[in-house]
Scaffold this motif. Structure first.
Motif, PDB file in Angstrom:
ATOM      1  N   ASP A 141      36.623 -26.212  26.425  1.00 42.33           N
ATOM      2  CA  ASP A 141      38.054 -26.271  26.728  1.00 42.33           C
ATOM      3  C   ASP A 141      38.750 -27.213  25.748  1.00 42.33           C
ATOM      4  N   PHE A 142      39.707 -26.653  25.056  1.00 41.14           N
ATOM      5  CA  PHE A 142      40.526 -27.427  24.114  1.00 41.14           C
ATOM      6  C   PHE A 142      41.718 -27.903  24.960  1.00 41.14           C
ATOM      7  N   CYS A 143      41.773 -29.201  25.256  1.00 37.56           N
ATOM      8  CA  CYS A 143      42.686 -29.688  26.311  1.00 37.56           C
ATOM      9  C   CYS A 143      43.729 -30.682  25.794  1.00 37.56           C
TER      10      CYS A 143
ATOM     11  N   ALA B 247      52.258 -20.668  27.928  1.00 41.51           N
ATOM     12  CA  ALA B 247      52.603 -20.800  29.351  1.00 41.51           C
ATOM     13  C   ALA B 247      51.452 -20.440  30.291  1.00 41.51           C
ATOM     14  N   GLU B 248      50.714 -19.371  29.943  1.00 42.60           N
ATOM     15  CA  GLU B 248      49.668 -18.923  30.870  1.00 42.60           C
ATOM     16  C   GLU B 248      48.450 -19.855  30.893  1.00 42.60           C
ATOM     17  N   PHE B 249      48.435 -20.868  30.018  1.00 44.18           N
ATOM     18  CA  PHE B 249      47.294 -21.784  29.970  1.00 44.18           C
ATOM     19  C   PHE B 249      47.587 -23.120  30.658  1.00 44.18           C
ATOM     20  N   PHE B 250      48.759 -23.215  31.288  1.00 38.88           N
ATOM     21  CA  PHE B 250      49.067 -24.437  32.040  1.00 38.88           C
ATOM     22  C   PHE B 250      48.225 -24.464  33.306  1.00 38.88           C
ATOM     23  N   THR B 251      47.626 -25.604  33.582  1.00 37.10           N
ATOM     24  CA  THR B 251      46.848 -25.785  34.811  1.00 37.10           C
ATOM     25  C   THR B 251      47.259 -27.134  35.399  1.00 37.10           C
TER      26      THR B 251
ATOM     27  N   GLY C 206      46.741 -29.920  33.028  1.00 37.17           N
ATOM     28  CA  GLY C 206      47.458 -29.886  31.754  1.00 37.17           C
ATOM     29  C   GLY C 206      47.240 -28.570  31.041  1.00 37.17           C
ATOM     30  N   LEU C 207      47.357 -28.604  29.709  1.00 39.71           N
ATOM     31  CA  LEU C 207      47.173 -27.387  28.909  1.00 39.71           C
ATOM     32  C   LEU C 207      45.675 -27.252  28.603  1.00 39.71           C
TER      33      LEU C 207
END
Ligand SMILES: C[S@@+](CC[C@H](N)C(=O)[O-])C[C@H]1O[C@@H](n2cnc3c(N)ncnc32)[C@H](O)[C@@H]1O
Length: 272
Positions: free
Chosen positions: A208-210, A251-255, A258-259
């Motif tokens: 995961d690239f966070c 947008a669809e990778f917001f959790t 965070g991103l």
């Protein structure tokens, strides 16, 4: 004419800022190091070492085993940053050399282990570079290399590539194509088969690239100058459109953490 090389950042220019990215790709280092068993007295080559990884981590982790790490990169300024870091860490088991992978200045059969994180696909001639890698390996020596996977498996660069597409010709776009050139189809399998190793294991892996949020990704991209050439080629208004496009695509990778961008890379282990 573009050979894919013109889109890459000028590694000498950005050497002082490349370390900004290292914490984000640290999981790959751990994976790569776990895949190669370093033994006592090994001479390890870290090729395309950039600002020193994974060579510095290996020199630190296996210092007690009397290993030696040679760190090598085509860009002298990257090597200089790596060497300074080794001095600050008081590492005595490393040396630093600048030369292109396609023309390594080492003698035949010099190294017990080769590591290369995210370098191979950037070489002007990957087959020549890999042939050189094989030449400098001792018989039975092993190599661990990572390359990026398919374009759509590398979300952040994919977003920037898509966003700049509205304003720049192909040869000026972010280097998505060259960066993922060994991640598509059987390119990597074919390359290793062409050069010839006794054993090759190729695995697609994820991490995961966070970032805290997309603003943090945007800021780091600007601050590190990795897309300086692309930003220099457009005006402020277009820059804002690129920014909006990157934000929309993310947008669809917001959790709630965070991103979080699931990102794929390929780990290759090969024995000469
Ligand atoms: C993405 S950076 C990776 C640096 C480091 N291995 C890491 O993972 O942090 C790619 C590096 O490959 C180097 N490079 C590109 N083409 C090369 C070549 N033909 N020979 C040697 N190094 C090269 C660049 O100078 C740059 O430092």
């Amino acid at each position: 004419m573009s050979d894919g090389q013109s889109q890459q950042p000028d590694w000498n220019q950005i050497a002082g800022k490349f370390d900004l990215w290292l914490p984000y790709i640290e999981p790959v280092n751990r994976d790569l190091m776990a895949s190669i068993s370093i033994s006592e007295n090994d001479h390890v080559l870290d090729l395309a070492c950039g600002t020193g990884e994974p060579g510095l981590s290996i020199a630190q982790a296996f210092g007690a085993a009397n290993i030696h790490v040679t760190a090598c990169d085509a860009a002298q300024a990257m090597v200089d940053v790596a060497e300074k870091k080794a001095e600050q860490l008081a590492l005595k088991n490393m040396n630093f050399i600048s030369c292109p992978a396609e023309q390594l200045i080492f003698s035949d059969q010099q190294f017990d282990k080769i590591v290369c994180r995210f370098g191979l696909m950037l070489f002007k001639d990957p087959e020549k570079g890999l042939t050189e890698i094989k030449r400098v390996m001792k018989p039975g020596a092993s190599a661990a290399l990572t390359v990026w996977s398919r374009p759509e498996k590398m979300p952040s660069m994919y977003w920037f590539y898509q966003a700049f597409k509205a304003f720049l010709p192909e040869e000026q776009l972010p280097p998505l194509k060259v960066v993922t050139s060994l991640g598509v189809g059987h390119a990597l399998e074919n390359l290793f088969a062409a050069v010839g190793f006794s054993h090759v294991n190729i695995e697609r892996r994820n991490f995961d690239f966070c970032f805290n949020n997309v603003e943090a990704l945007w800021d780091l991209t600007l601050r590190s100058d990795v897309m300086q050439a692309q930003f220099d080629a457009i005006d402020e208004k277009k820059k804002q459109i690129v920014k909006q496009s990157v934000f929309d695509q993310s947008a669809e990778f917001f959790t709630q953490n965070g991103l979080v961008m699931p990102t794929e890379y390929i780990l290759v282990n090969a024995v000469k």
